[in-house]
Each structure stands twice: as structure tokens, then as C-alpha cells.
Design an enzyme around this catalytic site. Structure first.
Site, short mmCIF file in Angstrom:
data_model
loop_
_atom_site.label_atom_id
_atom_site.label_comp_id
_atom_site.label_asym_id
_atom_site.label_seq_id
_atom_site.Cartn_x
_atom_site.Cartn_y
_atom_site.Cartn_z
NE ARG A 166 -3.56 -2.47 0.04
CZ ARG A 166 -3.17 -3.56 -0.63
NH1 ARG A 166 -2.08 -3.54 -1.36
NH2 ARG A 166 -3.86 -4.67 -0.58
CB SER A 250 -9.08 -0.35 4.91
OG SER A 250 -9.72 -1.56 4.54
CD GLU A 370 -4.30 2.42 2.91
OE1 GLU A 370 -3.80 2.64 1.79
OE2 GLU A 370 -3.79 1.67 3.75
#
Length: 378
Positions: A166, A250, A370
Site C-alpha cells: 500500500r 479501510s 490509510e
């Protein structure tokens, strides 16, 4: 490009927070996007680009700068140098799930497990999007981007983007700046041409999500349907009628820790090894080479642990809200923080800080957000 009356970011983001910025510009073509960026860079203005608004947490105060909306779209099919494969070059503003639907319909495999992820194609390499064990880095060939430092448009191979879990050199992590300040204009993927017969699914995480009990090929459209149903059950497919989808997906990243830290966590905590680079190149200076190549060092790998498990086992259940707050944890997935209707950025930030403090107190780990945060502090 065209300057438009500023729109409240709450109307343009899936978390539905944020005031109208000071200035807003639409860029409908790659040339318009480059021109808009060069203009704000030359003026020294604060700025950010806005695609689908699905990975942005915007604050309650006016952003004193320019928001550039990327409105480009289009898919170009190209030959691949590899037999049995096809390349597609996609404009940065193209809807990601629309791209996945196109590839599935065309019998092109490689991103079908990422069905239902909201946002635009240009944002995908920035955070190396992935789902169920499939990541964009597996098919990404290159990106076309414009660098803030020079204003030049260049084509950059995927290998130079620093893609990791990520992350990439382009990502604005909370509390830091990107290693390379640039904006993606287009993305090129290399996909397998499998047609209607589909492909054999080998990844354990994806097989588990699909509940596969055989080793034969499965159609891509079947994979897409199953993934969309799975994500919808978790509130991860946008649905105006479902308040659980008013989120940034998320909100917290799964934690990446050392093996020793992972061993200290309860055995029930789900974890996955972050595989080391088995193809790493060993460089031996010619003047010291004695004809022997040393064996590879056995280095311990990092471990990814489930942030959702940490949150729930720190006492934060699905559907949790703080008193008098319009922000809440999704009733379907502990990782999603949701706007239950009219929540301010302050309310969502308060909930995020509370969750961070509970997980840190219970397990000694500080969960990192995130989404990109603009005008918000945690």
C-alpha cells in the site's frame, strides 16, 4: 482546463467531509491537467488533485489553495512483447472499477480480484492498490507522470516507483511528504489474454475468498461477481442506500511488524508473511571477487498483521460510536470508519484517535491511517 465554482469536498468524497476549497479547476484531458498543474506550481499555491475522492479525508475548514479535479478518461489497447498478453494504457481519471469491468469483458486477467475498489486509475499505483492477494504491481508496466520539481512529463517504469504494501514513492503518508512529488497522467498494465475459459487461481488468499475447491480454470466474470458480493457484504462497494459505504474504505493500514513483534501478539491474531526479495542481485566488486559467490543471507521477513483483528480485540466492536457522535465504525467491517449522516471531520478524527489509543494500550502498536488527510490531524 476550466475554473469552476468550488464544490464542497463533502459532496465529492466518499467519507462526505470537507468544506469547499478556495479554488477549483477541472481538467478533462491530459494536456489540461499538465497545464493546470504547471500553473499552480508556478504560482507557488497550495494544491492537491482529486480523482474519485475515495481515499481522501478532508477537514472542516476551507482549503486555502487549488483543487484540481482529474476528469480524464479512456482506454487504449496496445500490443505486449510477451506472448499471450495484452497491454492497456488508461487515463488517470478513468474509473477503476470500470477498467476492471472492461478487462473482464475482454477476457484479460490480472486485476479481476480488485473489482469494486472505488476511485480512479491514476490513484491505483500511488498506494499499490490490492485485494485478496492481488496487487497492481503484478501487472503494472509504467506510468506517465508530470514532476512538480521540473514540470516535465516523463514515462517511469514500475520498477522505479518503490512499490510496496500500500505504498510507493508517490504516496503522501500521514506525517510525511512523498519521496517524489508528481501526478500520474496515465497507467499502462500488462494483462494475460485468457478469454472465456478464465484462469487458474493460485493465490491462497483469493482462493479462500472465492471458496474454491478445485484447481481448474474459472471464468473472470465469475471471479468478479464473487468479489463484488464479498465486498458488498463488508460495506466496501459504494451504495447510496447503505450508510456503511460512506467511508474511505479501510481507514487504518494493516500493521507491518518484525517477526519478534508478531510473536508477542496473541496467536489468534491473523498474520501473513511479507516475503523477502528472493531475486535480489548480489554485487561483488571485481577487485575482491575470488570465484566464489556467497550463499544468500537468511534474513527474517516482516509480518503483516490484521488491523481489523487488533481493533475488535481492543474492545472496539463493529457499529461502535462515541457518545453524541455521528461518526461510527462500520457495522460490517471494523476497519472502516463511517459517516452516519452529517458527521464532521472533527468527529471522525476523534473516533480515529480513540481507536488508535485503544489498540496502542492493548497491543503496543500505533495504527496508521490509510487515506490522505487534508486539513486534518490525528
Amino acid at each position: 482546463m476550466s475554473e469552476i465554482p468550488p464544490i464542497r469536498l463533502a459532496e465529492l468524497t466518499t467519507l462526505q467531509t470537507g468544506a469547499a476549497p478556495e479554488r477549483m479547476v477541472d481538467a478533462a484531458t491530459g494536456d489540461e491537467l499538465v497545464a493546470a498543474l504547471r500553473e499552480v506550481w508556478a504560482a507557488g499555491e497550495d494544491w492537491f488533485v482529486l480523482g474519485g475522492g475515495s481515499n481522501l479525508f478532508a477537514g472542516d475548514l476551507t482549503f486555502e489553495g487549488t483543487v484540481i479535479r482529474i476528469r480524464t478518461s479512456g482506454i487504449e489497447r496496445l500490443p505486449s512483447p510477451h506472448p499471450g498478453r495484452v497491454r492497456v494504457r488508461v487515463q488517470a481519471g478513468h474509473d477503476w472499477d470500470a477498467l476492471v469491468a472492461y478487462t473482464v469483458a475482454e477476457g484479460l486477467a490480472g486485476i479481476e480480484a480488485m473489482s469494486g475498489i472505488p476511485g480512479t486509475v491514476g490513484a491505483a499505483p500511488v498506494q499499490n492498490v490490492g485485494a485478496y492477494g492481488q496487487e497492481i504491481q503484478e501487472t503494472l508496466v509504467e506510468v506517465e507522470l508530470v514532476d512538480e520539481s521540473t514540470g516535465e512529463v516523463t514515462t517511469v517504469p514500475a520498477a522505479e516507483l518503490g512499490l510496496g504494501f500500500r505504498t510507493s514513492v508517490l504516496k503522501h503518508h500521514y506525517g510525511s511528504v512523498p519521496q517524489r512529488r508528481a501526478v500520474i497522467l496515465s497507467v499502462t498494465l500488462d494483462l494475460a489474454e485468457v478469454g472465456e475459459q478464465g484462469r487458474i487461481v493460485r493465490g491462497e488468499q483469493l482462493r479462500r475468498a472465492l471458496e474454491l475447491d478445485h484447481d481448474g480454470p474459472v471464468p473472470l466474470d465469475w471471479v468478479r461477481e464473487r468479489i463484488l458480493a464479498t465486498r458488498a457484504a463488508k460495506g466496501m462497494v459504494l451504495d447510496a442506500a447503505d450508510p456503511d459505504t460512506r467511508s474511505a474504505g479501510s481507514f487504518f493500514q494493516n500493521a507491518i511488524v518484525s517477526e519478534s513483534v508478531a510473536r508477542a501478539l496473541p496467536a489468534q491474531c491473523p498474520r501473513w508473511p511479507v516475503a523477502p526479495d528472493l531475486d535480489a542481485v548480489t554485487v561483488i566488486p571485481l577487485e575482491v571477487y575470488d570465484g566464489q559467490v556467497p550463499p544468500p543471507r537468511q534474513e527474517s521477513s516482516d509480518v503483516k498483521v490484521s488491523a481489523a483483528w487488533l481493533i475488535e480485540n481492543a474492545g472496539i466492536r463493529r457499529g461502535f460510536t462515541l457518545p453524541q457522535s455521528r461518526a461510527g465504525v462500520s457495522t460490517k467491517h471494523a476497519l472502516a470508519l463511517t459517516n452516519r449522516g452529517g458527521a464532521t471531520a472533527g468527529e471522525i478524527a476523534e473516533l480515529a484517535r480513540f481507536i488508535q489509543s485503544r489498540v496502542h494500550a492493548e497491543f503496543g502498536l500505533l495504527l496508521q491511517p490509510e487515506p490522505v488527510l487534508v486539513g486534518v490531524d490525528l
